[in-house]
Design an enzyme around this catalytic site. Structure first.
Site, PDB file in Angstrom:
ATOM      1  N   ARG A  58      32.427  62.439  61.338  1.00 49.63           N
ATOM      2  CA  ARG A  58      32.364  62.212  62.795  1.00 49.63           C
ATOM      3  C   ARG A  58      31.006  62.643  63.352  1.00 49.63           C
ATOM      4  O   ARG A  58      30.511  62.109  64.335  1.00 49.63           O
ATOM      5  CB  ARG A  58      33.507  62.957  63.510  1.00 49.63           C
ATOM      6  CG  ARG A  58      33.437  62.862  65.041  1.00 49.63           C
ATOM      7  CD  ARG A  58      34.781  63.083  65.723  1.00 49.63           C
ATOM      8  NE  ARG A  58      35.462  64.266  65.267  1.00 49.63           N
ATOM      9  CZ  ARG A  58      35.171  65.525  65.655  1.00 49.63           C
ATOM     10  NH1 ARG A  58      34.202  65.742  66.523  1.00 49.63           N
ATOM     11  NH2 ARG A  58      35.859  66.540  65.189  1.00 49.63           N
ATOM     12  N   TYR A 111      29.901  43.315  81.977  1.00 45.38           N
ATOM     13  CA  TYR A 111      31.120  43.072  81.206  1.00 45.38           C
ATOM     14  C   TYR A 111      32.271  43.796  81.911  1.00 45.38           C
ATOM     15  O   TYR A 111      32.172  44.997  82.198  1.00 45.38           O
ATOM     16  CB  TYR A 111      30.911  43.597  79.776  1.00 45.38           C
ATOM     17  CG  TYR A 111      32.128  43.486  78.908  1.00 45.38           C
ATOM     18  CD1 TYR A 111      32.745  42.247  78.698  1.00 45.38           C
ATOM     19  CD2 TYR A 111      32.685  44.601  78.295  1.00 45.38           C
ATOM     20  CE1 TYR A 111      33.874  42.142  77.902  1.00 45.38           C
ATOM     21  CE2 TYR A 111      33.805  44.498  77.498  1.00 45.38           C
ATOM     22  CZ  TYR A 111      34.398  43.269  77.315  1.00 45.38           C
ATOM     23  OH  TYR A 111      35.518  43.165  76.525  1.00 45.38           O
ATOM     24  N   ASP A 183      22.420  47.487  79.028  1.00 53.19           N
ATOM     25  CA  ASP A 183      23.267  46.819  78.044  1.00 53.19           C
ATOM     26  C   ASP A 183      22.540  45.531  77.665  1.00 53.19           C
ATOM     27  O   ASP A 183      22.461  44.591  78.448  1.00 53.19           O
ATOM     28  CB  ASP A 183      24.653  46.540  78.637  1.00 53.19           C
ATOM     29  CG  ASP A 183      25.605  45.907  77.610  1.00 53.19           C
ATOM     30  OD1 ASP A 183      25.111  45.297  76.649  1.00 53.19           O
ATOM     31  OD2 ASP A 183      26.834  46.017  77.797  1.00 53.19           O
ATOM     32  N   LYS A 208      28.629  41.762  68.451  1.00 55.56           N
ATOM     33  CA  LYS A 208      28.054  40.460  68.800  1.00 55.56           C
ATOM     34  C   LYS A 208      26.883  40.122  67.873  1.00 55.56           C
ATOM     35  O   LYS A 208      27.049  40.091  66.688  1.00 55.56           O
ATOM     36  CB  LYS A 208      27.666  40.481  70.282  1.00 55.56           C
ATOM     37  CG  LYS A 208      28.762  41.047  71.198  1.00 55.56           C
ATOM     38  CD  LYS A 208      30.012  40.202  71.148  1.00 55.56           C
ATOM     39  CE  LYS A 208      31.252  40.743  71.850  1.00 55.56           C
ATOM     40  NZ  LYS A 208      31.383  42.064  72.297  1.00 55.56           N
TER      41      LYS A 208
HETATM   42  N1  LCS Z   1      28.872  44.913  76.639  1.00 56.40           N
HETATM   43  C1  LCS Z   1      28.876  43.564  76.661  1.00 56.40           C
HETATM   44  C2  LCS Z   1      27.754  42.835  77.321  1.00 56.40           C
HETATM   45  C3  LCS Z   1      29.927  42.864  76.065  1.00 56.40           C
HETATM   46  O1  LCS Z   1      29.889  41.529  76.091  1.00 56.40           O
HETATM   47  C4  LCS Z   1      30.991  43.584  75.464  1.00 56.40           C
HETATM   48  C5  LCS Z   1      32.146  42.886  74.842  1.00 56.40           C
HETATM   49  C6  LCS Z   1      30.946  44.991  75.477  1.00 56.40           C
HETATM   50  C7  LCS Z   1      29.868  45.621  76.062  1.00 56.40           C
HETATM   51  C8  LCS Z   1      32.020  45.818  74.833  1.00 56.40           C
HETATM   52  O2  LCS Z   1      31.913  45.739  73.438  1.00 56.40           O
HETATM   53  P1  LCS Z   1      33.115  45.907  72.397  1.00 56.40           P
HETATM   54  O3  LCS Z   1      33.781  47.206  72.714  1.00 56.40           O
HETATM   55  O4  LCS Z   1      34.040  44.750  72.569  1.00 56.40           O
HETATM   56  O5  LCS Z   1      32.417  45.935  71.074  1.00 56.40           O
HETATM   57  N2  LCS Z   1      32.271  41.534  75.212  1.00 56.40           N
HETATM   58  C9  LCS Z   1      33.247  40.727  74.873  1.00 56.40           C
HETATM   59  C10 LCS Z   1      33.312  39.379  75.295  1.00 56.40           C
HETATM   60  O6  LCS Z   1      32.553  38.834  76.064  1.00 56.40           O
HETATM   61  N3  LCS Z   1      34.360  38.804  74.729  1.00 56.40           N
HETATM   62  O7  LCS Z   1      35.082  39.680  73.975  1.00 56.40           O
HETATM   63  C11 LCS Z   1      34.434  40.978  74.036  1.00 56.40           C
END
Ligand code: LCS
Length: 396
Positions: A58, A111, A183, A208
């Protein structure tokens, strides 16, 4: 060769990795929870920070560190902290850098869950927030208060593709003793490096583009200096949103082809966006690479390319959009983005359905907006897929 001397793609392939005792050219998966000490003294020294070395996964792990060092090098940071998910990175940034009585100014079209976490939960701990269209610098200027400690922007924003001027944000943040957190998920470090433009912390959902293969959920934070990196790491360790070694191995493996994947997807996206723009049944298309994007010039000033994300609306609105999404065959109807496979989804009823309609519309996410994440398939197959889905008939 030093990382500094190599190009971006060489860093992708080599940064963070060093051969182990067996000469393995990739960092192995250290699938362990704990690391044995050679002596009680060594254990005590590692806990006290007087000696290097691993303690417990961790807190740190060689497979995770290899990924962190690679991404930190790509972004030009002083250190990176990998997290269990992108939301783990968002949570860590909020909790490490904000406290009761502090205020944050952020992008209205972030998001959805990043905003929900702040407005519905960080607020319970006394953190105040104002959400504005950060693509207009004056809105941010007006929203700043005496207790503003963070400007948090997402650029390009998901899914409206709004662009925020990072140099202007960094200036505003620093004039007001606040930190700028960016972000940068939609761009990836291949297309945008916010630290070079003055940001203090960059974060990614590595789910992504960075991983790129739709098989891992993960996140990462990259800090401008060691003091910030230390604060973020401490919070990640305390909240327990660490990445797992196997997850880190897969992300690092996917990362190595980032520039190749983006180049291919971006070339296809440019063709698809132009093709969509010419069709009479499409109401509007928003793609950074089109001159019609209201911030085309700013985007290409702070990014090295327009990327692979397109959003558009059909003239028939949501109903026509639903028909299109149900008919595509090559693209998958799925949320997430930035992978080798093309994905299509409807933010108002899916990723951003948690937002009140009024806020959603203010953030540029109309009821009929369709988001298209271009993958690396043959572009002719993607164009034909869209054509048959829009026309509802096989090619003559
Ligand atoms: N920031 C952005 C710009 C994102 O698009 C997402 C997830 C996150 C943070 C959060 O990331 P995660 O915890 O899912 O790894 N975006 C998503 C989307 O547009 N569709 O499904 C998840």
């Amino acid at each position: 060769m030093q990382d500094k001397e190599t190009g971006f793609t060489s860093k992708l392939v080599h940064a963070g990795s060093s051969p182990d005792d067996c000469g393995s050219v990739v960092t192995p998966i250290y699938q362990t929870s704990t690391f044995a000490f050679e002596s009680a003294r060594q254990g005590a020294d590692r806990f006290a920070g007087k000696a290097d070395g691993y303690i417990y996964t961790r807190i740190g792990n060689p497979t995770i560190k290899a990924l962190e060092d690679c991404v930190s090098s790509l972004e030009g940071g002083a250190g990176a902290i990998a997290t269990s998910s992108g939301m783990g990175a968002v949570t860590t940034a909020y909790m490490a850098l904000l406290g009761s009585g502090d205020h944050i100014v952020s992008t209205a079209s972030v998001y959805g869950p990043s905003r929900t976490l702040m407005e519905q939960h960080m607020s319970r701990f006394g953190v105040e927030s104002t959400y504005v269209d950060t693509s207009n610098v004056a809105n941010v200027e007006r929203a700043i208060r005496g207790n503003t400690k963070m400007i948090y922007v997402e650029t390009p924003s998901n899914p409206a593709m709004q662009i925020t001027d990072l140099e202007a944000m960094a200036k505003l943040a620093h004039e007001n003793d606040a930190v700028l957190v960016v972000d940068s998920t939609f761009a990836s470090p291949y297309l945008q490096r916010p630290l070079e433009l003055g940001a203090d912390v960059v974060l990614h959902s590595v789910t992504k583009f960075i991983n790129g293969h739709a098989d891992v959920v993960g996140g990462i934070l990259i800090a401008r200096d060691e003091e910030l990196a230390g604060r973020l790491r401490k919070m990640m360790v305390l909240t327990g949103c660490n990445m797992d070694p196997h997850q880190a191995y897969l992300v690092h493996r996917g990362l190595k082809t980032l520039s190749l994947r983006i180049e291919r997807a971006q070339e296809s996206a440019q063709r698809i966006a132009r093709w969509l723009e010419e069709r009479r049944d499409i109401d509007w298309v928003r793609y950074i690479g089109l001159k019609s994007h209201p911030q085309h010039e700013l985007a290409l000033r702070q990014m090295s390319g327009p990327g692979a994300m397109i959003c558009f609306e059909l003239k028939g609105g949501l109903e026509a959009g639903e028909r299109l999404m149900n008919r595509v065959k090559v693209a998958a109807l799925a949320v997430s983005l930035g992978g080798v496979e093309t994905l299509i989804q409807h933010p108002a009823s899916m990723t951003h359905s948690g937002m009140p309609r009024e806020e959603r519309l203010e953030a540029g996410i109309s009821d009929g907006l369709v988001r298209f994440s271009v993958g690396i398939e043959d572009v002719d197959d993607l164009l034909e897929d869209l054509r048959q889905a829009l026309d509802g008939s096989p090619a003559a």
